[in-house]
Motif scaffolding. Structure first.
Motif, short mmCIF file in Angstrom:
data_model
loop_
_atom_site.label_atom_id
_atom_site.label_comp_id
_atom_site.label_asym_id
_atom_site.label_seq_id
_atom_site.Cartn_x
_atom_site.Cartn_y
_atom_site.Cartn_z
N ALA A 111 -21.37 -3.24 -53.88
CA ALA A 111 -21.30 -3.39 -52.43
C ALA A 111 -22.23 -2.39 -51.74
CB ALA A 111 -19.86 -3.22 -51.94
N ALA A 112 -22.29 -1.16 -52.24
CA ALA A 112 -23.18 -0.15 -51.66
C ALA A 112 -24.64 -0.53 -51.85
CB ALA A 112 -22.90 1.22 -52.28
N VAL A 113 -24.98 -1.04 -53.03
CA VAL A 113 -26.36 -1.47 -53.31
C VAL A 113 -26.74 -2.64 -52.42
CG1 VAL A 113 -27.84 -2.57 -55.06
CG2 VAL A 113 -26.47 -0.54 -55.65
N LEU A 114 -25.85 -3.62 -52.27
CA LEU A 114 -26.14 -4.78 -51.43
C LEU A 114 -26.33 -4.37 -49.97
CD1 LEU A 114 -23.75 -7.43 -52.98
CD2 LEU A 114 -26.25 -7.43 -53.05
N GLU A 115 -25.48 -3.49 -49.48
CA GLU A 115 -25.61 -3.03 -48.09
C GLU A 115 -26.95 -2.33 -47.88
OE1 GLU A 115 -23.60 0.14 -44.98
OE2 GLU A 115 -22.40 -0.56 -46.68
N HIS A 116 -27.33 -1.47 -48.81
CA HIS A 116 -28.61 -0.76 -48.73
C HIS A 116 -29.78 -1.75 -48.79
CE1 HIS A 116 -31.48 2.52 -49.28
NE2 HIS A 116 -31.99 1.82 -50.27
N ALA A 117 -29.69 -2.72 -49.68
CA ALA A 117 -30.77 -3.70 -49.83
C ALA A 117 -30.97 -4.51 -48.56
CB ALA A 117 -30.46 -4.63 -51.01
N ARG A 118 -29.89 -4.89 -47.95
CA ARG A 118 -29.98 -5.72 -46.74
C ARG A 118 -30.35 -4.91 -45.50
NH1 ARG A 118 -24.78 -8.68 -48.89
NH2 ARG A 118 -25.78 -10.39 -50.01
N ASN A 119 -29.73 -3.75 -45.33
CA ASN A 119 -29.89 -2.99 -44.08
C ASN A 119 -31.03 -1.99 -44.08
OD1 ASN A 119 -27.67 -4.38 -43.10
ND2 ASN A 119 -26.24 -2.81 -43.79
N VAL A 120 -31.43 -1.50 -45.25
CA VAL A 120 -32.50 -0.50 -45.31
C VAL A 120 -33.78 -1.11 -45.89
CG1 VAL A 120 -33.20 1.74 -46.27
CG2 VAL A 120 -30.85 1.39 -45.49
N LEU A 121 -33.64 -1.84 -46.99
CA LEU A 121 -34.82 -2.44 -47.63
C LEU A 121 -35.20 -3.78 -47.02
CD1 LEU A 121 -33.93 -1.62 -51.36
CD2 LEU A 121 -35.42 -0.33 -49.81
N ASN A 122 -34.32 -4.33 -46.18
CA ASN A 122 -34.55 -5.62 -45.52
C ASN A 122 -34.85 -6.75 -46.50
OD1 ASN A 122 -34.19 -4.64 -42.82
ND2 ASN A 122 -36.19 -3.64 -43.04
N ILE A 123 -34.10 -6.81 -47.57
CA ILE A 123 -34.23 -7.89 -48.55
C ILE A 123 -33.28 -9.00 -48.12
CG2 ILE A 123 -33.95 -8.55 -50.96
CD1 ILE A 123 -34.58 -5.61 -51.68
N GLY A 124 -33.82 -10.18 -47.89
CA GLY A 124 -33.03 -11.29 -47.37
C GLY A 124 -32.16 -11.96 -48.41
N ARG A 125 -32.69 -12.21 -49.59
CA ARG A 125 -31.94 -12.93 -50.62
C ARG A 125 -31.87 -12.08 -51.87
NH1 ARG A 125 -30.37 -18.03 -52.96
NH2 ARG A 125 -31.33 -18.30 -55.01
N ILE A 126 -30.66 -11.89 -52.35
CA ILE A 126 -30.41 -11.14 -53.58
C ILE A 126 -29.60 -12.04 -54.49
CG2 ILE A 126 -29.30 -9.10 -54.57
CD1 ILE A 126 -29.72 -7.86 -51.69
N VAL A 127 -29.98 -12.09 -55.75
CA VAL A 127 -29.29 -12.92 -56.71
C VAL A 127 -28.71 -12.04 -57.81
CG1 VAL A 127 -30.75 -14.93 -56.21
CG2 VAL A 127 -31.38 -13.38 -58.07
N ALA A 128 -28.01 -12.67 -58.73
CA ALA A 128 -27.48 -11.97 -59.91
C ALA A 128 -27.40 -12.98 -61.03
CB ALA A 128 -26.09 -11.40 -59.63
N ILE A 129 -27.49 -12.49 -62.25
CA ILE A 129 -27.33 -13.36 -63.42
C ILE A 129 -26.28 -12.77 -64.34
CG2 ILE A 129 -29.63 -14.40 -63.37
CD1 ILE A 129 -30.49 -12.33 -65.49
N THR A 130 -25.55 -13.66 -65.00
CA THR A 130 -24.57 -13.22 -66.00
C THR A 130 -24.62 -14.16 -67.19
OG1 THR A 130 -22.71 -14.60 -65.26
CG2 THR A 130 -22.96 -12.43 -64.20
N ALA A 131 -24.15 -13.66 -68.31
CA ALA A 131 -23.94 -14.52 -69.48
C ALA A 131 -22.86 -15.54 -69.10
CB ALA A 131 -23.51 -13.69 -70.68
N LEU A 132 -22.89 -16.69 -69.76
CA LEU A 132 -21.96 -17.77 -69.43
C LEU A 132 -20.50 -17.34 -69.52
CD1 LEU A 132 -23.64 -20.84 -71.17
CD2 LEU A 132 -23.76 -20.15 -68.77
N ASP A 133 -20.17 -16.50 -70.49
CA ASP A 133 -18.78 -16.14 -70.73
C ASP A 133 -18.39 -14.77 -70.16
OD1 ASP A 133 -20.28 -14.62 -72.48
OD2 ASP A 133 -19.01 -15.02 -74.22
N ASN A 134 -19.22 -14.21 -69.28
CA ASN A 134 -18.94 -12.88 -68.73
C ASN A 134 -18.13 -13.02 -67.44
OD1 ASN A 134 -18.91 -10.28 -67.77
ND2 ASN A 134 -21.05 -9.87 -68.24
N ALA A 135 -16.85 -13.30 -67.61
CA ALA A 135 -15.96 -13.53 -66.46
C ALA A 135 -15.77 -12.27 -65.62
CB ALA A 135 -14.60 -14.04 -66.95
N GLY A 136 -15.79 -11.10 -66.24
CA GLY A 136 -15.60 -9.86 -65.50
C GLY A 136 -16.71 -9.64 -64.49
N SER A 137 -17.96 -9.80 -64.91
CA SER A 137 -19.08 -9.63 -63.99
C SER A 137 -19.08 -10.70 -62.91
CB SER A 137 -20.41 -9.64 -64.74
OG SER A 137 -20.57 -8.44 -65.46
#
Length: 164
Positions: A111-137
């Motif tokens: 959450a802290a990284v996303l807030e910084h990316a949006r509000n300070v770095l002005n990055i509009g779209r952020i994605v993430a990838i996970t392994a198919l079975d990584n339910a925790g992430s």
């Protein structure tokens, strides 16, 4: 970059002083299973990983993976943005020592990284990838507002879940 702060955590740039921590993290079973084997087997390998990964990314992209620490300096894991070959947008990634799982640190740091990316770095779209079975992430990503978009394949041809 200045350090990021959340309620319980400080996120700071990684440096060579983190080599022993990186060596431990990258060789835990959870990391190997969910992220993959980075071939880091010695402190020198860890320093090389830091140089070619996070440290290079800070200079090239203005962001990268950060050390996630408690107020007493204990390093729990890593969290930050990565510019990955095969993805158009920066993606958020995180990994924690298994003894620190299930304590909310991944969601709090993400959450802290996303807030910084949006509000300070002005990055509009952020994605993430996970392994198919990584339910925790996947659960952490949902908690911070990212949602499953589709399945993708990157250069290693492994099928992954893409969140945005």
């Amino acid at each position: 970059m200045k350090a990021l702060h959340s309620e319980r955590l400080t996120l700071r740039e990684l440096d060579h002083g983190d080599a022993a921590f990186i060596l431990e993290l990258l060789n835990e079973q959870g990391f190997l299973r969910n992220i993959g084997d980075k071939g880091v087997r010695s402190l020198q390998d860890a320093r090389n990983y830091l140089d070619k990964g996070p440290i290079d990314s800070y200079g090239r992209n203005g962001f990268g993976l950060l050390a996630v620490c408690l107020a007493d300096g204990t390093t729990l894991g890593i969290c930050g943005l990565v510019k990955r070959e095969g993805l158009e947008d920066p993606d958020i990634g995180f990994a924690f020592l298994e003894r620190h799982w299930s304590k909310g640190y991944a969601a709090e740091s993400a959450a802290a990284v996303l807030e910084h990316a949006r509000n300070v770095l002005n990055i509009g779209r952020i994605v993430a990838i996970t392994a198919l079975d990584n339910a925790g992430s996947a659960a952490v990503l949902n908690k911070v507002g990212l949602h499953f978009e589709r399945l993708i394949r990157l250069r290693d041809n492994e099928e992954l879940k893409l969140f945005s």
